[in-house]
Motif scaffolding. Structure first.
Motif, mmCIF file in Angstrom:
data_model
loop_
_atom_site.group_PDB
_atom_site.id
_atom_site.type_symbol
_atom_site.label_atom_id
_atom_site.label_comp_id
_atom_site.label_asym_id
_atom_site.label_seq_id
_atom_site.Cartn_x
_atom_site.Cartn_y
_atom_site.Cartn_z
ATOM 1 N N LEU A 217 0.820 -1.209 0.000
ATOM 2 C CA LEU A 217 0.000 0.000 0.000
ATOM 3 C C LEU A 217 0.855 1.262 0.000
ATOM 4 C CD1 LEU A 217 -2.816 1.103 -0.117
ATOM 5 C CD2 LEU A 217 -2.930 1.037 2.385
ATOM 6 N N LEU A 218 2.026 1.243 0.660
ATOM 7 C CA LEU A 218 2.890 2.416 0.579
ATOM 8 C C LEU A 218 3.434 2.587 -0.831
ATOM 9 C CD1 LEU A 218 2.713 2.330 3.744
ATOM 10 C CD2 LEU A 218 5.046 3.226 3.725
ATOM 11 N N GLY A 219 3.786 1.468 -1.485
ATOM 12 C CA GLY A 219 4.217 1.552 -2.876
ATOM 13 C C GLY A 219 3.102 2.039 -3.783
ATOM 14 N N CYS A 220 1.885 1.590 -3.496
ATOM 15 C CA CYS A 220 0.727 2.058 -4.251
ATOM 16 C C CYS A 220 0.513 3.553 -4.044
ATOM 17 C CB CYS A 220 -0.510 1.270 -3.805
ATOM 18 S SG CYS A 220 -2.064 1.830 -4.526
ATOM 19 N N SER A 221 0.718 4.034 -2.824
ATOM 20 C CA SER A 221 0.508 5.456 -2.527
ATOM 21 C C SER A 221 1.418 6.337 -3.367
ATOM 22 C CB SER A 221 0.764 5.717 -1.042
ATOM 23 O OG SER A 221 -0.110 4.973 -0.228
ATOM 24 N N GLY A 243 8.361 3.556 -2.328
ATOM 25 C CA GLY A 243 7.311 3.303 -1.346
ATOM 26 C C GLY A 243 7.345 1.895 -0.796
ATOM 27 N N GLU A 244 7.632 0.917 -1.647
ATOM 28 C CA GLU A 244 7.676 -0.469 -1.186
ATOM 29 C C GLU A 244 8.826 -0.699 -0.204
ATOM 30 O OE1 GLU A 244 7.785 -2.867 -4.687
ATOM 31 O OE2 GLU A 244 5.640 -2.622 -5.111
ATOM 32 N N ASP A 245 10.015 -0.161 -0.531
ATOM 33 C CA ASP A 245 11.153 -0.293 0.388
ATOM 34 C C ASP A 245 10.861 0.424 1.703
ATOM 35 O OD1 ASP A 245 12.677 -1.840 -1.317
ATOM 36 O OD2 ASP A 245 13.807 -0.155 -2.136
ATOM 37 N N LEU A 246 10.291 1.611 1.600
ATOM 38 C CA LEU A 246 9.937 2.357 2.801
ATOM 39 C C LEU A 246 8.897 1.585 3.615
ATOM 40 C CD1 LEU A 246 10.001 4.840 4.604
ATOM 41 C CD2 LEU A 246 8.337 5.919 3.057
ATOM 42 N N GLY A 247 7.956 0.942 2.924
ATOM 43 C CA GLY A 247 6.914 0.188 3.621
ATOM 44 C C GLY A 247 7.479 -0.949 4.448
ATOM 45 N N LEU A 248 8.458 -1.676 3.897
ATOM 46 C CA LEU A 248 9.056 -2.770 4.656
ATOM 47 C C LEU A 248 9.863 -2.224 5.831
ATOM 48 C CD1 LEU A 248 9.488 -5.742 5.051
ATOM 49 C CD2 LEU A 248 11.297 -5.691 3.314
ATOM 50 N N ALA A 249 10.582 -1.121 5.610
ATOM 51 C CA ALA A 249 11.302 -0.483 6.710
ATOM 52 C C ALA A 249 10.326 -0.025 7.785
ATOM 53 C CB ALA A 249 12.114 0.702 6.190
ATOM 54 N N TYR A 250 9.219 0.531 7.353
ATOM 55 C CA TYR A 250 8.178 1.005 8.271
ATOM 56 C C TYR A 250 7.652 -0.148 9.115
ATOM 57 C CZ TYR A 250 3.916 3.537 9.667
ATOM 58 O OH TYR A 250 2.916 4.150 10.376
ATOM 59 N N THR A 337 17.988 3.316 2.989
ATOM 60 C CA THR A 337 19.013 3.673 2.007
ATOM 61 C C THR A 337 18.588 3.263 0.600
ATOM 62 O OG1 THR A 337 20.775 3.480 3.651
ATOM 63 C CG2 THR A 337 21.414 3.319 1.336
ATOM 64 N N ALA A 338 18.041 2.058 0.477
ATOM 65 C CA ALA A 338 17.572 1.586 -0.829
ATOM 66 C C ALA A 338 16.428 2.454 -1.338
ATOM 67 C CB ALA A 338 17.136 0.131 -0.726
ATOM 68 N N ALA A 339 15.508 2.800 -0.443
ATOM 69 C CA ALA A 339 14.367 3.630 -0.840
ATOM 70 C C ALA A 339 14.828 4.992 -1.344
ATOM 71 C CB ALA A 339 13.414 3.799 0.346
ATOM 72 N N LEU A 340 15.792 5.590 -0.656
ATOM 73 C CA LEU A 340 16.269 6.902 -1.071
ATOM 74 C C LEU A 340 17.001 6.835 -2.405
ATOM 75 C CD1 LEU A 340 17.466 8.372 2.355
ATOM 76 C CD2 LEU A 340 15.287 8.716 1.165
ATOM 77 N N GLY A 341 17.624 5.688 -2.691
ATOM 78 C CA GLY A 341 18.227 5.508 -4.007
ATOM 79 C C GLY A 341 17.176 5.534 -5.111
ATOM 80 N N GLU A 342 16.049 4.879 -4.870
ATOM 81 C CA GLU A 342 14.951 4.909 -5.851
ATOM 82 C C GLU A 342 14.390 6.315 -5.993
ATOM 83 O OE1 GLU A 342 14.159 2.574 -7.792
ATOM 84 O OE2 GLU A 342 15.076 0.807 -6.875
ATOM 85 N N LEU A 343 14.307 7.036 -4.887
ATOM 86 C CA LEU A 343 13.785 8.401 -4.936
ATOM 87 C C LEU A 343 14.682 9.281 -5.791
ATOM 88 C CD1 LEU A 343 11.800 10.548 -3.958
ATOM 89 C CD2 LEU A 343 13.186 10.785 -1.877
ATOM 90 N N ARG A 344 15.981 9.153 -5.628
ATOM 91 C CA ARG A 344 16.899 9.956 -6.444
ATOM 92 C C ARG A 344 16.779 9.589 -7.928
ATOM 93 N NH1 ARG A 344 20.023 9.485 -1.672
ATOM 94 N NH2 ARG A 344 20.880 7.471 -2.318
ATOM 95 N N SER A 345 16.534 8.318 -8.198
ATOM 96 C CA SER A 345 16.410 7.885 -9.596
ATOM 97 C C SER A 345 15.152 8.421 -10.258
ATOM 98 C CB SER A 345 16.404 6.352 -9.673
ATOM 99 O OG SER A 345 17.635 5.816 -9.240
ATOM 100 N N ALA A 363 9.870 8.237 9.302
ATOM 101 C CA ALA A 363 9.098 6.997 9.425
ATOM 102 C C ALA A 363 9.927 5.846 9.959
ATOM 103 C CB ALA A 363 8.496 6.626 8.068
ATOM 104 N N THR A 364 11.226 5.885 9.736
ATOM 105 C CA THR A 364 12.094 4.795 10.196
ATOM 106 C C THR A 364 12.778 5.104 11.524
ATOM 107 O OG1 THR A 364 13.854 5.659 8.752
ATOM 108 C CG2 THR A 364 12.501 3.863 7.897
ATOM 109 N N ARG A 365 12.460 6.262 12.096
ATOM 110 C CA ARG A 365 13.011 6.616 13.417
ATOM 111 C C ARG A 365 11.913 7.181 14.328
ATOM 112 N NH1 ARG A 365 17.856 4.398 14.873
ATOM 113 N NH2 ARG A 365 19.215 4.297 13.041
ATOM 114 N N ARG A 366 10.686 6.779 14.090
ATOM 115 C CA ARG A 366 9.577 7.351 14.836
ATOM 116 C C ARG A 366 9.365 6.616 16.158
ATOM 117 N NH1 ARG A 366 7.449 3.422 11.677
ATOM 118 N NH2 ARG A 366 5.521 2.433 12.359
ATOM 119 N N ASP A 367 8.523 7.196 17.018
ATOM 120 C CA ASP A 367 8.224 6.569 18.308
ATOM 121 C C ASP A 367 6.758 6.174 18.435
ATOM 122 O OD1 ASP A 367 7.088 9.062 18.525
ATOM 123 O OD2 ASP A 367 8.220 9.683 20.304
#
Length: 368
Positions: A217-221, A243-250, A337-345, A363-367
């Motif tokens: 769903l994050l990748g879909c977003s 979004g997909e990489d971020l979703g798994l990290a999330y 790191t992988a997600a940010l690589g896709e974002l730059r691309s 999202a990866t350092r939240r409480d």
């Protein structure tokens, strides 16, 4: 006012300066401030359309959904309770801007993914027997199991109606992308439920479950936002992978919070995942670690009686001793790191990409 104007770092305390109270503000703290601004800005853009969409539902359904969204108390009195982070709509809006599109064009996509997310939450609370969400009683405990499930179903169907009736050029293709994401989300939820009655879950299975349950769903977003913003196909693909990489990290971070999160911040009971013997990512990492701590944890997890508070504390300690807590955070960092690589691309507008990066880091350092 555009997102980039709203989120100008000059409007927040710069790294290493004071925040107005005399306290020093670190770079991480400033990033949190800017990420929260992005989420607040997104809510301002999306909530009127979200309320309008929900307002089309039958009144009996609205009573449940309005409570779940934090708009009303259980007796229908208007309120402003915690409505959640609203990360997915923010990702959709910023992905549109990252490919040169407008916020307005992506609002239907943002509303649709938020509706689907809340459909999944209503069902998830029932499946997990959770009694608290966002510091309030869950909808099923207030209105009943059946009504809560049906309200979730209504939100799901409404999401597709919002997309298809938007009149945007990407509406039909977007509905197909959303439909695929929903199928993957459901598959992930089903796997998650099956894991609770299995003692042989592998880490690769657990990763696949999390990719489906959260990453889809994050990748879909981000993909829908890029599509509705008129992005090229390669931009859509890169932002979907972001979004997909971020979703798994999330999900890694979510699982850590499900064990060690502060209930006063998360709105969920302490050790809520361990209490259900949930096979989350850090739990499976510990169980498959081959360590003495992992073996002791397996003995606790294989029982059927309710775990005592002392045993729950011990289980959390065993996961840490097995190295799974640190491993899970390291995996979340690697996925970021992988997600940010896709974002730059994706090579979109720099300002909007910066906002997406801030959200990802938060999202990866939240409480919560």
């Amino acid at each position: 006012m555009t997102t980039l104007e709203r989120l100008d770092p000059a409007d927040s305390p710069p790294s290493g300066t004071t925040d107005g109270t005399g306290a020093t503000t670190s770079g991480d703290a400033m990033n949190r401030v800017l990420a929260q601004r992005a989420l607040g800005w997104s809510r301002d853009q999306v909530e009127p359309a979200l309320r309008a969409a929900v307002g089309k539902l039958p009144l009996a359904t609205q009573r449940i959904t309005n409570y779940h969204f934090g708009w009303e108390d259980e007796d229908g009195t208007p309120t402003r309770a915690d409505g959640g982070k609203a990360l997915r709509p923010a990702l959709a809006l910023l992905a549109s801007q990252a490919v040169g599109g407008t916020t307005a064009a992506a609002v239907p996509a943002a509303v649709a993914v938020e509706l689907v997310h809340n459909f999944s939450l209503l069902h998830d609370d029932v499946m997990d027997c959770d009694t608290t969400r966002r510091h309030r009683a869950t909808a099923w405990t207030v209105f009943g199991l059946g009504p809560a499930i049906l309200a979730g179903d209504a939100l799901l169907s409404l999401a597709f109606d919002v997309l298809v009736s938007s009149g945007e050029p990407a509406a039909d293709d977007g509905a197909k992308v959303l439909g695929q994401a929903v199928q993957e989300l459901v598959e992930g939820q089903l796997a998650d439920a099956h894991f609770e009655i299995r003692n042989d879950v592998t880490l690769s299975e657990c990763l696949r479950m999390a990719q489906l349950k959260t990453g889809a769903l994050l990748g879909c977003s981000t993909a829908l936002g890029a599509m509705f913003g008129g992005g090229r196909s390669e931009q859509v693909d890169h932002l979907r992978l972001f979004g997909e990489d971020l979703g798994l990290a999330y999900q890694y971070v979510d699982d850590l919070l499900g064990i060690w999160g502060d209930p006063r911040v998360t709105g969920k009971p302490v050790h809520s995942d361990l209490r259900r013997r949930k096979k989350s990512l850090p739990v499976i990492a510990a169980l498959t670690s081959g360590t003495a701590a992992g073996q002791e944890l397996a003995a606790l997890y294989q029982g059927s009686r309710d775990l005592t508070d002392a045993e729950l504390v011990r289980a959390a300690g065993l996961i840490d001793e097995a190295g799974a807590k640190a491993q899970s955070q390291a995996q979340a960092d690697a996925l970021l790191t992988a997600a940010l690589g896709e974002l730059r691309s994706a090579s979109g507008a720099v300002g909007a990409a910066d906002d997406l990066e801030r959200l990802a880091r938060w999202a990866t350092r939240r409480d919560r």
